[in-house]
Design a protein around this motif. Structure first.
Motif, PDB file in Angstrom:
ATOM      1  N   LYS A  46       3.050 -32.291   7.188  1.00 15.04           N
ATOM      2  CA  LYS A  46       4.486 -32.457   6.937  1.00 15.04           C
ATOM      3  C   LYS A  46       4.868 -33.904   6.642  1.00 15.04           C
ATOM      4  CE  LYS A  46       5.626 -28.697  10.076  1.00 15.04           C
ATOM      5  NZ  LYS A  46       5.692 -28.530  11.528  1.00 15.04           N
ATOM      6  N   ALA A  47       3.918 -34.817   6.776  1.00 13.69           N
ATOM      7  CA  ALA A  47       4.257 -36.246   6.681  1.00 13.69           C
ATOM      8  C   ALA A  47       4.663 -36.656   5.267  1.00 13.69           C
ATOM      9  CB  ALA A  47       3.072 -37.080   7.150  1.00 13.69           C
ATOM     10  N   LEU A  48       5.552 -37.634   5.185  1.00 16.78           N
ATOM     11  CA  LEU A  48       5.982 -38.150   3.875  1.00 16.78           C
ATOM     12  C   LEU A  48       4.817 -38.843   3.165  1.00 16.78           C
ATOM     13  CD1 LEU A  48       9.471 -39.756   4.606  1.00 16.78           C
ATOM     14  CD2 LEU A  48       8.959 -37.649   3.361  1.00 16.78           C
ATOM     15  N   ALA A  49       4.017 -39.594   3.924  1.00 19.49           N
ATOM     16  CA  ALA A  49       2.831 -40.226   3.328  1.00 19.49           C
ATOM     17  C   ALA A  49       1.601 -39.596   3.977  1.00 19.49           C
ATOM     18  CB  ALA A  49       2.857 -41.725   3.584  1.00 19.49           C
ATOM     19  N   ARG A  50       0.725 -39.009   3.149  1.00 17.29           N
ATOM     20  CA  ARG A  50      -0.463 -38.319   3.679  1.00 17.29           C
ATOM     21  C   ARG A  50      -1.745 -38.946   3.191  1.00 17.29           C
ATOM     22  NH1 ARG A  50       1.787 -32.431   1.843  1.00 17.29           N
ATOM     23  NH2 ARG A  50       3.882 -32.941   2.547  1.00 17.29           N
ATOM     24  N   ASP A  51      -1.630 -39.822   2.214  1.00 13.60           N
ATOM     25  CA  ASP A  51      -2.842 -40.427   1.652  1.00 13.60           C
ATOM     26  C   ASP A  51      -2.528 -41.875   1.281  1.00 13.60           C
ATOM     27  OD1 ASP A  51      -1.279 -40.339  -0.626  1.00 13.60           O
ATOM     28  OD2 ASP A  51      -2.055 -38.372  -1.185  1.00 13.60           O
ATOM     29  N   ASP A  52      -3.422 -42.505   0.539  1.00 13.52           N
ATOM     30  CA  ASP A  52      -3.233 -43.942   0.291  1.00 13.52           C
ATOM     31  C   ASP A  52      -2.432 -44.249  -0.985  1.00 13.52           C
ATOM     32  OD1 ASP A  52      -5.082 -43.166  -1.475  1.00 13.52           O
ATOM     33  OD2 ASP A  52      -6.668 -44.541  -0.833  1.00 13.52           O
ATOM     34  N   LYS A  53      -1.683 -43.257  -1.491  1.00 12.16           N
ATOM     35  CA  LYS A  53      -0.931 -43.465  -2.747  1.00 12.16           C
ATOM     36  C   LYS A  53      -0.003 -44.684  -2.701  1.00 12.16           C
ATOM     37  CE  LYS A  53      -0.453 -38.905  -4.751  1.00 12.16           C
ATOM     38  NZ  LYS A  53       0.001 -37.870  -3.818  1.00 12.16           N
ATOM     39  N   LEU A  54       0.743 -44.798  -1.594  1.00 12.21           N
ATOM     40  CA  LEU A  54       1.698 -45.921  -1.512  1.00 12.21           C
ATOM     41  C   LEU A  54       0.961 -47.262  -1.560  1.00 12.21           C
ATOM     42  CD1 LEU A  54       4.257 -44.930   1.273  1.00 12.21           C
ATOM     43  CD2 LEU A  54       4.746 -45.145  -1.162  1.00 12.21           C
ATOM     44  N   TYR A  55      -0.161 -47.346  -0.840  1.00  9.31           N
ATOM     45  CA  TYR A  55      -0.936 -48.597  -0.827  1.00  9.31           C
ATOM     46  C   TYR A  55      -1.435 -48.918  -2.235  1.00  9.31           C
ATOM     47  CZ  TYR A  55      -1.113 -48.162   4.281  1.00  9.31           C
ATOM     48  OH  TYR A  55      -0.788 -48.060   5.603  1.00  9.31           O
ATOM     49  N   LYS A  56      -1.938 -47.876  -2.899  1.00  8.84           N
ATOM     50  CA  LYS A  56      -2.501 -48.060  -4.245  1.00  8.84           C
ATOM     51  C   LYS A  56      -1.430 -48.548  -5.215  1.00  8.84           C
ATOM     52  CE  LYS A  56      -6.870 -46.654  -4.423  1.00  8.84           C
ATOM     53  NZ  LYS A  56      -7.300 -45.435  -3.722  1.00  8.84           N
ATOM     54  N   LYS A  57      -0.279 -47.902  -5.136  1.00 15.02           N
ATOM     55  CA  LYS A  57       0.831 -48.227  -6.025  1.00 15.02           C
ATOM     56  C   LYS A  57       1.238 -49.695  -5.821  1.00 15.02           C
ATOM     57  CE  LYS A  57       5.510 -46.438  -6.341  1.00 15.02           C
ATOM     58  NZ  LYS A  57       6.015 -46.259  -7.639  1.00 15.02           N
ATOM     59  N   ALA A  58       1.335 -50.087  -4.549  1.00 13.25           N
ATOM     60  CA  ALA A  58       1.773 -51.453  -4.249  1.00 13.25           C
ATOM     61  C   ALA A  58       0.701 -52.468  -4.650  1.00 13.25           C
ATOM     62  CB  ALA A  58       2.109 -51.580  -2.771  1.00 13.25           C
ATOM     63  N   GLU A  59      -0.561 -52.082  -4.474  1.00 19.07           N
ATOM     64  CA  GLU A  59      -1.646 -52.997  -4.859  1.00 19.07           C
ATOM     65  C   GLU A  59      -1.644 -53.237  -6.363  1.00 19.07           C
ATOM     66  OE1 GLU A  59      -5.528 -51.542  -3.515  1.00 19.07           O
ATOM     67  OE2 GLU A  59      -4.638 -51.654  -1.488  1.00 19.07           O
ATOM     68  N   ASP A  61       0.889 -53.094  -8.503  1.00 20.81           N
ATOM     69  CA  ASP A  61       1.980 -53.969  -8.927  1.00 20.81           C
ATOM     70  C   ASP A  61       3.028 -54.011  -7.818  1.00 20.81           C
ATOM     71  OD1 ASP A  61       4.129 -55.269 -10.032  1.00 20.81           O
ATOM     72  OD2 ASP A  61       3.960 -54.283 -11.987  1.00 20.81           O
ATOM     73  N   ARG A  62       2.917 -55.063  -7.020  1.00 23.19           N
ATOM     74  CA  ARG A  62       3.755 -55.180  -5.831  1.00 23.19           C
ATOM     75  C   ARG A  62       5.245 -55.158  -6.172  1.00 23.19           C
ATOM     76  NH1 ARG A  62       5.377 -59.590  -2.848  1.00 23.19           N
ATOM     77  NH2 ARG A  62       4.654 -60.909  -4.540  1.00 23.19           N
ATOM     78  N   LEU A  63       5.609 -55.901  -7.215  1.00 18.69           N
ATOM     79  CA  LEU A  63       7.039 -56.004  -7.522  1.00 18.69           C
ATOM     80  C   LEU A  63       7.585 -54.697  -8.084  1.00 18.69           C
ATOM     81  CD1 LEU A  63       7.410 -59.655  -8.822  1.00 18.69           C
ATOM     82  CD2 LEU A  63       7.660 -58.753  -6.508  1.00 18.69           C
ATOM     83  N   SER A  64       6.759 -53.993  -8.845  1.00 17.87           N
ATOM     84  CA  SER A  64       7.293 -52.733  -9.357  1.00 17.87           C
ATOM     85  C   SER A  64       7.364 -51.706  -8.222  1.00 17.87           C
ATOM     86  CB  SER A  64       6.525 -52.246 -10.584  1.00 17.87           C
ATOM     87  OG  SER A  64       5.515 -51.376 -10.227  1.00 17.87           O
ATOM     88  N   PHE A  65       6.471 -51.842  -7.233  1.00 21.21           N
ATOM     89  CA  PHE A  65       6.587 -50.988  -6.030  1.00 21.21           C
ATOM     90  C   PHE A  65       7.946 -51.215  -5.368  1.00 21.21           C
ATOM     91  CE2 PHE A  65       6.263 -50.908  -1.343  1.00 21.21           C
ATOM     92  CZ  PHE A  65       5.920 -49.584  -1.122  1.00 21.21           C
ATOM     93  N   TRP A  66       8.296 -52.503  -5.163  1.00 19.67           N
ATOM     94  CA  TRP A  66       9.575 -52.782  -4.495  1.00 19.67           C
ATOM     95  C   TRP A  66      10.772 -52.395  -5.377  1.00 19.67           C
ATOM     96  CZ3 TRP A  66       9.639 -52.576   0.339  1.00 19.67           C
ATOM     97  CH2 TRP A  66       8.623 -53.120   1.127  1.00 19.67           C
ATOM     98  N   ALA A  67      10.596 -52.498  -6.688  1.00 19.92           N
ATOM     99  CA  ALA A  67      11.693 -52.082  -7.577  1.00 19.92           C
ATOM    100  C   ALA A  67      11.929 -50.581  -7.444  1.00 19.92           C
ATOM    101  CB  ALA A  67      11.358 -52.448  -9.024  1.00 19.92           C
ATOM    102  N   ASP A  68      10.831 -49.810  -7.361  1.00 15.52           N
ATOM    103  CA  ASP A  68      10.995 -48.358  -7.182  1.00 15.52           C
ATOM    104  C   ASP A  68      11.680 -48.042  -5.859  1.00 15.52           C
ATOM    105  OD1 ASP A  68       9.764 -48.005  -9.545  1.00 15.52           O
ATOM    106  OD2 ASP A  68       7.902 -47.146  -8.743  1.00 15.52           O
TER     107      ASP A  68
END
Ligand code: WTA
Length: 650
Positions: A27-40, A42-49
């Motif tokens: 049920k978790a919002l984050a279940r895998d490393d997608k968020l980490y990958k996305k931020a790695e 392009d950090r700024l586009s991660f924060w823009a999203d």
């Protein structure tokens, strides 16, 4: 490193990692490393999203302006209003009838406000502030117990674009005065008193002695909580109830620049004067909105309880702004965990079906000591996730928390951050990260932390060093109010272009961060930051005291206990009465949290040949360690004499 003992006490990397259950993960919002990958990537586009999840009345031009480091600016050109994002946005999305705030008073009186109701209260108090001539950019000081009005006042400030400065209700009027003078607040919002352990503590009347010295204050608004009397002054004093009775319940939110100041929060540093940490609106809200959502895995029917006081950053970020910007139900409790009984917290978890519970290790260590039967007799089955903040959590406390509160099924997020960082920086994601008791694990996606040696080189596994942030993050402090130089040299001078946290840490072979505690003269007493210099200045301010050195002695429950070594003026003799008086004196100057646990009189303090007080030696004496080499001291005899005297007294 000064915190050797903590380092050893709190770092047990051998324990087998705890993994989230299949049920939690599913049920978790984050279940895998997608968020980490996305931020790695392009950090700024991660924060823009992440920023795009909020309502902006005007979109930003640049995510990060780093043209004048370390005065970084985020989402420049963007406009938003914080209260509109925390309230109107949810009401407009059909959540008007959802509970925003649950309040439980010490005596068991309660109040629950839906998003629509909270919005109405906030609009009314915004109208009140406007009537009291508070404009965009003006400062308002809030010195209150944990009652809903405090939150209403904070959100109203953000609605009209005023800057709030919340002063912890347990600070003394003296400490309040310093903070009012520094922020030049126009309005003080307070209460007539607070309830604590069945007693009433006067507030408004206690502020009377300092108000004449606070020239900037034009109005004082007092909430009636305890019925404690005070002498109102015509044209300055107003009762909250009177002002709200005929206030307009519509108030359009002021569109604010992302970089307009949002609040000042004073925090202890290494000098006698607290630092006014300044946060601005856009980046801060993006930071706390995102971290609240993913660290606490926000689910729509959660009841979230963070036990901090609104006077600290944890209260700002994770009682108010993070939860409310996510449309969550957030709970506040006015009292202490052991009144009327030591199961008060668990009673409340049961009563309100709390699902996510966030507290400090010092509280957990008290619960452990009080005994397992207190949580055992309550139904805690609603809990699904636990959190810890404020100091390193020792593995024993972690395991106890997991077993006796989480009943073996709740992940624990050990979150490392600071008043300065505004948002959680190092933390597990509960559906993803294998947990090691005692480690805050990994930096949050989009946050770049490192551990470096004296020269600024990254340390290898197992090697101790200094915790730093390698790049700016959205909720970072922007400066110290009125003192940009202090901002520069406190955080940015140790290493070029890198933020220095003041903490020591090391990393294990899996890349998990283990925090060891402060490396500067700041103590962590029950999860609160207290500067040794602040307590020392309060002590030397007493007519009998010649000199004082304050240290933190490792303490089983509090983390640190304040111990003061004091030399007296010629002809004055130390006594138990004087020790008690000095403790009281510090309580008056700062607040009960800074009152020394021990005052020890000595005829001299150990100093280097250049005259610097050797606090390390005093710590060794207090913790009864070997003193090692003392030959660099001006007078090596002094330390032997203090040691003998101190040991005898224990
Ligand atoms: C300490 C509180 C270890 C640390 C949010 C930091 C921690 C200081 C943790 C900031 C943690 C906070 N593990 N140590 N999870 N969280 N600290 O400004 O020394 O009141 O520098 O912010 O608390 O305290 P502050």
């Amino acid at each position: 490193m000064s915190e050797e003992k903590h380092g050893k006490m709190f770092s047990d990397e051998q324990v087998k990692p705890f993994l989230p259950s299949a049920e939690f993960k599913s049920k978790a919002l984050a279940r895998d490393d997608k968020l980490y990958k996305k931020a790695e990537k392009d950090r700024l586009s991660f924060w823009a999203d992440m920023a795009a999840e909020l309502d902006w009345s005007q979109k930003w031009e640049a995510v990060l302006d780093d043209s004048n480091p370390p005065f970084y600016r985020w989402f420049t050109g963007g406009k938003l209003n914080i209260s509109a994002n925390c309230l109107d946005r949810h009401v407009n999305n059909g959540l008007g009838d959802k509970r925003a705030l649950i309040f439980e008073g010490e005596k068991g009186d309660t109040a629950q406000l839906t998003y629509s109701e909270l919005l109405e209260e906030v609009c009314k108090f915004s109208s009140v502030l406007r009537k009291l001539e508070v404009d965009k950019g003006d400062a308002v000081t809030i010195w209150m117990p944990m009652v809903p009005e405090a939150i209403v006042a904070m959100l109203a400030c953000t609605r009209i674009g005023a800057v709030h400065s919340v002063v912890f209700g347990g600070f003394s009027p003296e400490a309040l005065k310093d903070r009012i003078l520094d922020s030049k607040s126009k309005v003080l919002v307070t209460a007539d008193g607070a309830f604590r352990r069945g007693k009433t503590i006067p507030m408004r009347v206690a502020a009377e002695e300092i108000l004449p010295l606070c020239e900037s204050i034009q109005s004082v608004v007092t909430v009636e909580r305890t019925g404690t009397g005070y002498e109102p002054m015509d044209g300055r004093d107003y009762r909250w109830e009177d002002l709200m009775a005929d206030a307009d319940s519509c108030f359009d939110p002021e569109p604010m620049d992302a970089e307009d100041p949002l609040f000042i929060l004073y925090s202890s540093g290494t000098t006698g004067k607290p630092k006014g940490i300044l946060h601005t609106g856009g980046g801060y809200l993006v930071g706390v909105n995102t971290t609240f959502k993913y660290v606490f895995d926000h689910q729509p029917d959660d009841v979230f309880w963070c036990t901090a006081d609104i006077g600290w950053i944890t209260g700002h970020s994770y009682i108010i702004y993070g939860p409310l910007s996510n449309g969550a139900t957030t709970m506040i409790y006015e009292g202490v965990p052991d009144y009327p009984e030591r199961d008060r917290f668990w009673e409340l978890v049961e009563k309100y079906g709390v699902t996510v519970f966030y507290t400090a290790p010092t509280a957990i260590r008290s619960f452990m000591r009080w005994g397992n039967h207190f949580p055992a007799k309550r139904d805690l089955s609603s809990l699904r996730l636990l959190g810890s903040v404020g100091e390193p959590i020792n593995p024993e406390a972690w395991i106890w928390y997991h077993e006796h509160i989480g009943r073996g099924k709740c992940p624990i997020v050990d979150t490392w951050w600071q008043t300065e960082t505004g948002m959680i920086m190092i933390t597990p994601l509960p559906g993803v990260t294998p947990l090691k008791p005692g480690s805050a694990t990994k930096p949050f996606p989009g946050v770049e932390m490192d551990i470096v040696d004296e020269k600024g080189n990254s340390t290898g596994p197992g090697q101790r060093g200094f915790l730093v942030a390698k790049s700016p993050w959205p909720a970072m402090l922007r400066t110290l109010h009125g003192d940009p130089d202090r901002y520069l040299y406190t955080y940015w001078k140790q290493y070029e272009g890198i933020y220095f946290t003041g903490d020591g840490a090391w990393r294990d072979a899996d890349g998990n961060f283990w925090i060891m505690g402060r490396v500067d003269d700041v103590l962590n007493v029950s999860g609160h930051r207290i500067g040794t210099m602040e307590v020392e200045s309060a002590l030397v301010d007493h007519p009998s005291v010649a000199e004082a050195a304050v240290i933190g002695k490792v303490h089983e429950i509090k983390g640190h206990a304040i111990t003061a070594f004091v030399t007296l003026k010629e002809g004055i003799e130390g006594s138990d009465e004087l020790a008690a008086e000095l403790k009281k004196h510090v309580g008056k100057a700062i607040g009960a949290i800074a009152r020394p646990e021990e005052v020890f009189f000595t005829y001299e303090l150990p100093k280097t040949r250049s005259g610097k007080i050797m606090r390390r030696l005093l710590r060794d004496i207090a913790e009864q360690r070997d003193l090692g080499d003392v030959t660099t001291l001006m007078d090596p005899q002094v330390v032997a004499a203090i040691k003998d005297g101190y040991t005898e007294k224990q």
